[in-house]
Motif scaffolding. Structure first.
Motif, PDB file in Angstrom:
ATOM      1  N   LEU A   1       0.821  -1.215   0.000  1.00 43.00           N
ATOM      2  CA  LEU A   1       0.000   0.000   0.000  1.00 43.00           C
ATOM      3  C   LEU A   1       0.854   1.262   0.000  1.00 43.00           C
ATOM      4  O   LEU A   1       0.387   2.335  -0.386  1.00 43.00           O
ATOM      5  N   ASP A   2       2.124   1.130   0.410  1.00 43.84           N
ATOM      6  CA  ASP A   2       3.019   2.284   0.511  1.00 43.84           C
ATOM      7  C   ASP A   2       3.743   2.595  -0.796  1.00 43.84           C
ATOM      8  O   ASP A   2       4.360   3.649  -0.922  1.00 43.84           O
ATOM      9  N   VAL A   3       3.715   1.666  -1.753  1.00 48.25           N
ATOM     10  CA  VAL A   3       4.543   1.797  -2.959  1.00 48.25           C
ATOM     11  C   VAL A   3       3.661   1.785  -4.200  1.00 48.25           C
ATOM     12  O   VAL A   3       2.890   0.837  -4.412  1.00 48.25           O
ATOM     13  N   GLU A   4       3.794   2.820  -4.997  1.00 45.92           N
ATOM     14  CA  GLU A   4       2.911   3.021  -6.144  1.00 45.92           C
ATOM     15  C   GLU A   4       2.859   1.831  -7.101  1.00 45.92           C
ATOM     16  O   GLU A   4       1.795   1.402  -7.495  1.00 45.92           O
ATOM     17  N   ASN A   5       4.005   1.286  -7.488  1.00 44.01           N
ATOM     18  CA  ASN A   5       4.032   0.233  -8.513  1.00 44.01           C
ATOM     19  C   ASN A   5       3.894  -1.183  -7.955  1.00 44.01           C
ATOM     20  O   ASN A   5       4.041  -2.153  -8.683  1.00 44.01           O
ATOM     21  N   TRP A   6       3.663  -1.301  -6.667  1.00 45.47           N
ATOM     22  CA  TRP A   6       3.627  -2.622  -6.037  1.00 45.47           C
ATOM     23  C   TRP A   6       2.211  -3.185  -6.109  1.00 45.47           C
ATOM     24  O   TRP A   6       1.383  -2.977  -5.242  1.00 45.47           O
ATOM     25  N   ASP A   7       1.943  -3.921  -7.192  1.00 41.65           N
ATOM     26  CA  ASP A   7       0.639  -4.556  -7.375  1.00 41.65           C
ATOM     27  C   ASP A   7       0.832  -6.071  -7.358  1.00 41.65           C
ATOM     28  O   ASP A   7       1.921  -6.561  -7.066  1.00 41.65           O
ATOM     29  N   SER A   8      -0.218  -6.803  -7.672  1.00 36.69           N
ATOM     30  CA  SER A   8      -0.119  -8.265  -7.572  1.00 36.69           C
ATOM     31  C   SER A   8       0.910  -8.835  -8.550  1.00 36.69           C
ATOM     32  O   SER A   8       1.638  -9.769  -8.214  1.00 36.69           O
ATOM     33  N   LEU A   9       1.002  -8.261  -9.736  1.00 33.37           N
ATOM     34  CA  LEU A   9       1.983  -8.750 -10.713  1.00 33.37           C
ATOM     35  C   LEU A   9       3.410  -8.462 -10.243  1.00 33.37           C
ATOM     36  O   LEU A   9       4.269  -9.355 -10.252  1.00 33.37           O
ATOM     37  N   SER A  10       3.664  -7.231  -9.826  1.00 33.42           N
ATOM     38  CA  SER A  10       5.017  -6.918  -9.366  1.00 33.42           C
ATOM     39  C   SER A  10       5.352  -7.707  -8.098  1.00 33.42           C
ATOM     40  O   SER A  10       6.517  -8.048  -7.871  1.00 33.42           O
ATOM     41  N   HIS A  11       4.344  -8.044  -7.297  1.00 31.55           N
ATOM     42  CA  HIS A  11       4.588  -8.868  -6.110  1.00 31.55           C
ATOM     43  C   HIS A  11       5.095 -10.259  -6.519  1.00 31.55           C
ATOM     44  O   HIS A  11       6.052 -10.768  -5.936  1.00 31.55           O
ATOM     45  N   MET A  12       4.468 -10.839  -7.530  1.00 39.73           N
ATOM     46  CA  MET A  12       4.914 -12.149  -8.014  1.00 39.73           C
ATOM     47  C   MET A  12       6.342 -12.066  -8.566  1.00 39.73           C
ATOM     48  O   MET A  12       7.159 -12.964  -8.350  1.00 39.73           O
ATOM     49  N   LEU A  13       6.641 -10.979  -9.285  1.00 37.73           N
ATOM     50  CA  LEU A  13       8.000 -10.782  -9.794  1.00 37.73           C
ATOM     51  C   LEU A  13       8.992 -10.637  -8.642  1.00 37.73           C
ATOM     52  O   LEU A  13      10.091 -11.209  -8.690  1.00 37.73           O
ATOM     53  N   LEU A  14       8.609  -9.872  -7.633  1.00 37.20           N
ATOM     54  CA  LEU A  14       9.476  -9.720  -6.452  1.00 37.20           C
ATOM     55  C   LEU A  14       9.779 -11.078  -5.827  1.00 37.20           C
ATOM     56  O   LEU A  14      10.937 -11.388  -5.543  1.00 37.20           O
ATOM     57  N   ILE A  15       8.738 -11.862  -5.605  1.00 41.58           N
ATOM     58  CA  ILE A  15       8.909 -13.182  -4.986  1.00 41.58           C
ATOM     59  C   ILE A  15       9.863 -14.043  -5.819  1.00 41.58           C
ATOM     60  O   ILE A  15      10.798 -14.647  -5.290  1.00 41.58           O
TER      61      ILE A  15
END
Length: 80
Positions: free
Chosen positions: A33-47
């Motif tokens: 919620l604190d980071v503009e580009n942090w959505d479900s897709l970018s979360h999967m990429l992060l993981i």
């Protein structure tokens, strides 16, 4: 065993790259919620990037426990 500071040092460039934010500073309380580009897709990429970088695999129960970066660091630490 890696110290927390070392994990943060390794994680920061991953987060900055995936979330396309060169100024991002990781804190324990930081979450999507604190980071503009942090959505479900970018979360999967992060993981995926984090699993590769640390040569670990997250289980579903691990992912469900990650409410913020602090939780993520604790889980990474437990797998190293």
């Amino acid at each position: 065993i890696m110290e927390k500071a070392e994990i943060v040092k390794e994680l920061t460039p991953v987060f900055r790259k995936v979330l396309n934010n060169d100024k991002l500073v990781l804190t324990d309380a930081l979450n999507a919620l604190d980071v503009e580009n942090w959505d479900s897709l970018s979360h999967m990429l992060l993981i995926a990037e984090i699993e590769t970088k640390f040569a670990i695999k997250f289980r579903l129960k691990d992912l469900n426990k990650m409410a913020n970066v602090g939780d993520m660091i604790t889980i990474i630490s437990s797998k190293l």
